[in-house]
Design a protein around this motif. Structure first.
Motif, mmCIF file in Angstrom:
data_model
loop_
_atom_site.group_PDB
_atom_site.id
_atom_site.type_symbol
_atom_site.label_atom_id
_atom_site.label_comp_id
_atom_site.label_asym_id
_atom_site.label_seq_id
_atom_site.Cartn_x
_atom_site.Cartn_y
_atom_site.Cartn_z
ATOM 1 N N TRP A 130 6.587 17.592 -16.954
ATOM 2 C CA TRP A 130 6.977 17.621 -18.359
ATOM 3 C C TRP A 130 8.414 17.141 -18.578
ATOM 4 N N GLY A 131 9.085 16.780 -17.484
ATOM 5 C CA GLY A 131 10.382 16.135 -17.589
ATOM 6 C C GLY A 131 11.568 17.042 -17.810
ATOM 7 N N ARG A 132 11.407 18.314 -17.548
ATOM 8 C CA ARG A 132 12.514 19.239 -17.778
ATOM 9 C C ARG A 132 13.498 19.203 -16.606
ATOM 10 N N PRO A 133 14.758 19.540 -16.859
ATOM 11 C CA PRO A 133 15.774 19.490 -15.791
ATOM 12 C C PRO A 133 15.429 20.424 -14.634
ATOM 13 N N ILE A 134 15.859 20.042 -13.440
ATOM 14 C CA ILE A 134 15.649 20.844 -12.235
ATOM 15 C C ILE A 134 16.888 21.703 -12.018
ATOM 16 N N PRO A 135 16.766 23.013 -11.927
ATOM 17 C CA PRO A 135 17.946 23.864 -11.718
ATOM 18 C C PRO A 135 18.681 23.509 -10.427
ATOM 19 N N GLU A 136 19.992 23.564 -10.466
ATOM 20 C CA GLU A 136 20.795 23.291 -9.280
ATOM 21 C C GLU A 136 20.450 24.260 -8.151
ATOM 22 N N SER A 137 20.132 25.498 -8.508
ATOM 23 C CA SER A 137 19.791 26.482 -7.480
ATOM 24 C C SER A 137 18.570 26.039 -6.687
ATOM 25 N N TRP A 138 17.589 25.450 -7.366
ATOM 26 C CA TRP A 138 16.366 25.033 -6.689
ATOM 27 C C TRP A 138 16.637 23.871 -5.749
ATOM 28 N N LEU A 139 17.566 23.002 -6.123
ATOM 29 C CA LEU A 139 17.884 21.826 -5.325
ATOM 30 C C LEU A 139 18.795 22.131 -4.138
ATOM 31 N N LYS A 140 19.644 23.155 -4.272
ATOM 32 C CA LYS A 140 20.711 23.336 -3.292
ATOM 33 C C LYS A 140 20.715 24.692 -2.594
ATOM 34 N N GLU A 141 19.822 25.607 -2.984
ATOM 35 C CA GLU A 141 19.826 26.938 -2.387
ATOM 36 C C GLU A 141 18.523 27.207 -1.652
ATOM 37 N N TRP A 142 18.648 27.645 -0.411
ATOM 38 C CA TRP A 142 17.518 28.175 0.357
ATOM 39 C C TRP A 142 18.073 29.168 1.361
ATOM 40 N N VAL A 143 17.213 29.748 2.178
ATOM 41 C CA VAL A 143 17.666 30.819 3.065
ATOM 42 C C VAL A 143 17.602 30.374 4.513
ATOM 43 N N PRO A 144 18.432 30.982 5.377
ATOM 44 C CA PRO A 144 18.438 30.619 6.798
ATOM 45 C C PRO A 144 17.220 31.175 7.528
ATOM 46 N N VAL A 145 17.063 30.763 8.787
ATOM 47 C CA VAL A 145 15.933 31.200 9.603
ATOM 48 C C VAL A 145 16.452 31.853 10.877
ATOM 49 N N GLU A 146 15.618 32.706 11.456
ATOM 50 C CA GLU A 146 15.970 33.379 12.700
ATOM 51 C C GLU A 146 15.769 32.465 13.906
ATOM 52 N N ASP A 147 16.527 32.723 14.934
ATOM 53 C CA ASP A 147 16.261 32.163 16.254
ATOM 54 C C ASP A 147 15.342 33.142 16.977
ATOM 55 N N VAL A 148 14.219 32.669 17.498
ATOM 56 C CA VAL A 148 13.228 33.594 18.051
ATOM 57 C C VAL A 148 13.709 34.297 19.316
ATOM 58 N N ALA A 149 14.626 33.686 20.036
ATOM 59 C CA ALA A 149 15.097 34.277 21.288
ATOM 60 C C ALA A 149 16.068 35.427 21.048
ATOM 61 N N THR A 150 16.872 35.326 19.981
ATOM 62 C CA THR A 150 17.914 36.322 19.737
ATOM 63 C C THR A 150 17.641 37.209 18.535
ATOM 64 N N GLY A 151 16.793 36.779 17.614
ATOM 65 C CA GLY A 151 16.564 37.533 16.387
ATOM 66 C C GLY A 151 17.693 37.389 15.393
ATOM 67 N N LYS A 152 18.682 36.571 15.709
ATOM 68 C CA LYS A 152 19.805 36.356 14.805
ATOM 69 C C LYS A 152 19.592 35.090 13.988
ATOM 70 N N LEU A 153 20.238 35.057 12.813
ATOM 71 C CA LEU A 153 20.120 33.880 11.980
ATOM 72 C C LEU A 153 20.850 32.704 12.611
ATOM 73 N N ARG A 154 20.254 31.528 12.478
ATOM 74 C CA ARG A 154 20.887 30.335 13.016
ATOM 75 C C ARG A 154 22.101 29.944 12.176
ATOM 76 N N GLY A 155 23.124 29.440 12.856
ATOM 77 C CA GLY A 155 24.272 28.928 12.131
ATOM 78 C C GLY A 155 23.926 27.627 11.462
#
Length: 309
Positions: free
Chosen positions: A282-307
């Motif tokens: 419908w041509g509506r603007p895309i929020p900046e948050s949707w384009l530039k924000e997401w969450v990190p993932v774990e490293d399976v060996a350590t259980g810590k978030l990847r840098g």
């Protein structure tokens, strides 16, 4: 590797009780079990033990994405042939599983058998909130998109649609394993990778998408309504994007298509000048948050978030 389908996701949350309120009380996910720091949820038409695990952690993000495979031993052998070392993993309701970082660092779990639970498909009085039906797809962010595409093709996935950036370079790919518009979307990013953008649950009716907005607004969670309701150009689905109380993103989605004949399918290509209606028909603007924000993932060996880099 005989991957049968996308099965479930495990998402990190900082407060299990608050997450339970958001996902169960408001959105209507069905609880299968709750043990310690884990809450196991599913949609109304999922007979398997869970498709969404909420894991208590110090910060939000993705713990792992899980796929059901036909032969776990064969899958492990093929992973080893690619230089990927899989670790044994224990998960509630699952007989045997392995976990590994995929070639771009996305934490991934394989299993063959999961416990089945009560069937509430036609127990409509138990369908609450947004009435989530089933896990539909996931969206990932990686640095080397071509490397990730090659890996998923080895698993039996094939492309349905693609998006080219302003230089004509492949930027996003949509792929399917079971023939729906997509089971996975993978985007290229030069920063904050590997990352997890969102998981999506299918709903039967556009009224369920509108109801998601009404429910969160009436609960005074306006900031959790990020984008939509709207219609995508790519995949043609109707959608709404929400953010939970930890800013993890979840989409509700309906009205996409099915690939009837894989051998006749022509991959749909969207160019940069089509970005706006590729993302919102419908041509509506895309929020900046949707384009530039997401969450990190774990490293399976350590259980810590990847840098992120």
């Amino acid at each position: 590797m005989d991957v049968l389908r996308l099965s479930h996701v495990c998402v990190r949350v900082t407060d299990i009780e608050k997450a339970s309120y958001f996902y169960e009380d408001l959105l209507g996910f069905k609880e299968s079990d709750k043990k310690g720091d884990y809450l196991y949820l599913r949609g109304n038409e999922e007979l398997q033990h869970h498709s969404l695990i909420l894991k208590k952690a110090g910060s939000p993000g993705l713990a792992y994405i899980a796929y059901r495979v036909k032969d776990l031993d064969k899958a492990k052998e093929e992973l080893e042939s690619l230089g990927i070392h899989a670790l044994k993993f224990k998960e509630e309701g699952v007989e045997d599983a392995v976990i590994f970082n995929d070639p771009e660092g996305i934490p991934t779990l394989y299993y063959t058998n999961m416990e089945y639970v009560d069937d509430i498909r036609m127990k409509f009085y138990m369908h609450k909130g947004v009435s989530p039906v089933r896990l539909a797809h996931v969206n990932l962010m990686v640095k080397n998109l071509e490397n990730e595409i090659e890996f998923y093709k080895r698993l039996g996935f094939y492309e349905t649609e693609q998006f080219l950036d302003k230089d004509g370079k492949l930027s996003v790919i949509w792929m399917t394993r079971i023939g729906q518009s997509h089971d996975i979307a993978i985007a290229r990013s030069s920063s904050k990778v590997p990352g997890f953008h969102h998981e999506t649950y299918y709903v039967h009716d556009v009224r369920d998408i509108i109801r998601a907005a009404d429910i969160l607004a009436s609960a005074e969670l306006w900031d959790s309504i990020e984008r939509g309701p709207g219609r995508h150009g790519v995949t043609q689905g109707l959608y709404i994007y929400l953010r939970d109380l930890d800013k993890n993103r979840i989409e509700f989605f309906t009205a996409d298509y099915i690939v009837l004949d894989q051998d006749k399918w022509n991959v749909k290509t969207w160019t940069y000048d089509q970005l706006r209606f590729r993302s919102d028909f419908w041509g509506r603007p895309i929020p900046e948050s949707w384009l530039k924000e997401w969450v990190p993932v774990e490293d399976v060996a350590t259980g810590k978030l990847r840098g992120w880099s």
